[in-house]
Design a protein around this motif. Structure first.
Motif, short mmCIF file in Angstrom:
data_model
loop_
_atom_site.label_atom_id
_atom_site.label_comp_id
_atom_site.label_asym_id
_atom_site.label_seq_id
_atom_site.Cartn_x
_atom_site.Cartn_y
_atom_site.Cartn_z
N SER A 38 -0.90 7.98 -25.10
CA SER A 38 0.13 8.70 -25.86
C SER A 38 -0.09 10.20 -25.79
O SER A 38 0.87 10.98 -25.76
N LEU A 46 1.22 11.35 -22.40
CA LEU A 46 2.69 11.37 -22.45
C LEU A 46 3.21 12.50 -23.32
O LEU A 46 4.21 13.15 -22.99
N ALA A 47 2.52 12.78 -24.42
CA ALA A 47 2.92 13.88 -25.29
C ALA A 47 2.73 15.23 -24.58
O ALA A 47 3.55 16.14 -24.75
N VAL A 59 3.00 15.71 -21.37
CA VAL A 59 4.12 15.80 -20.42
C VAL A 59 5.41 16.16 -21.16
O VAL A 59 6.17 17.03 -20.71
N ALA A 60 5.64 15.52 -22.31
CA ALA A 60 6.85 15.81 -23.10
C ALA A 60 6.84 17.26 -23.58
O ALA A 60 7.87 17.93 -23.54
N LEU A 113 7.80 19.47 -20.71
CA LEU A 113 9.24 19.43 -20.44
C LEU A 113 10.04 20.17 -21.50
O LEU A 113 10.96 20.94 -21.18
N VAL A 114 9.71 19.95 -22.76
CA VAL A 114 10.42 20.61 -23.85
C VAL A 114 10.20 22.12 -23.78
O VAL A 114 11.15 22.90 -23.96
N THR A 163 9.66 22.73 -31.32
CA THR A 163 9.50 22.07 -30.02
C THR A 163 8.40 21.01 -30.07
O THR A 163 8.50 19.97 -29.42
N ALA A 191 9.05 17.07 -29.25
CA ALA A 191 8.24 16.29 -28.32
C ALA A 191 7.73 15.02 -28.98
O ALA A 191 7.65 13.97 -28.34
N SER A 192 7.42 15.09 -30.26
CA SER A 192 6.94 13.89 -30.95
C SER A 192 8.04 12.84 -31.09
O SER A 192 7.75 11.65 -31.17
N LEU A 206 10.15 12.18 -28.77
CA LEU A 206 10.35 11.60 -27.44
C LEU A 206 9.27 10.62 -27.02
O LEU A 206 9.49 9.82 -26.11
N VAL A 207 8.10 10.68 -27.67
CA VAL A 207 6.95 9.90 -27.22
C VAL A 207 6.59 8.85 -28.25
O VAL A 207 6.28 9.18 -29.40
#
Length: 113
Positions: free
Chosen positions: A31, A34-35, A37-38, A41-42, A73, A77-78, A80-81
């Motif tokens: 997680s 992934l966070a 990466v998110a 992106l954000v 932001t 992001a939280s 999205l993951v």
């Protein structure tokens, strides 16, 4: 492999923020990656638009409103993951600050010449 290192360092910074904050929850290293990466992106796609729209307010507050944008932001992001949860705006605010500081330190330590 050079592109993987920043994500791993940011994931470690997120895990450090998770350790220090009660209002931030990560379910594991997966997680956290992934966070990271998110967040990348954000911060690449949405943060510049937010900064542009809030530029007068940022100028009026001498740039301190950027900290609020960072918290927004971080919260986005939280959303999205799965496995990455932030309970309050204060946790997002402090989480963004802690993550930035720890990530900066880790990037200094693992800087490639």
């Amino acid at each position: 492999m050079k592109w993987l290192l920043p994500f791993v360092l940011n994931a470690l910074a997120l895990l450090a923020a998770d350790y220090f904050l009660d209002g931030m929850h990560l379910s594991g290293i997966g997680s956290a990656i992934l966070a990271a990466v998110a967040l990348g992106l954000v911060n690449t796609l949405i943060r510049p638009v937010l900064i542009l729209f809030t530029l007068p307010l940022s100028v009026l507050t001498l740039g301190l409103f950027i900290l609020v944008i960072n918290a927004v932001t971080f919260s986005l992001a939280s959303l999205l993951v799965p496995g990455f949860r932030i309970d309050t705006f204060g946790a997002a605010f402090l989480g963004a600050i802690i993550t930035s500081i720890v990530s900066w330190i880790l990037n200094l330590l693992f800087k490639e010449e």
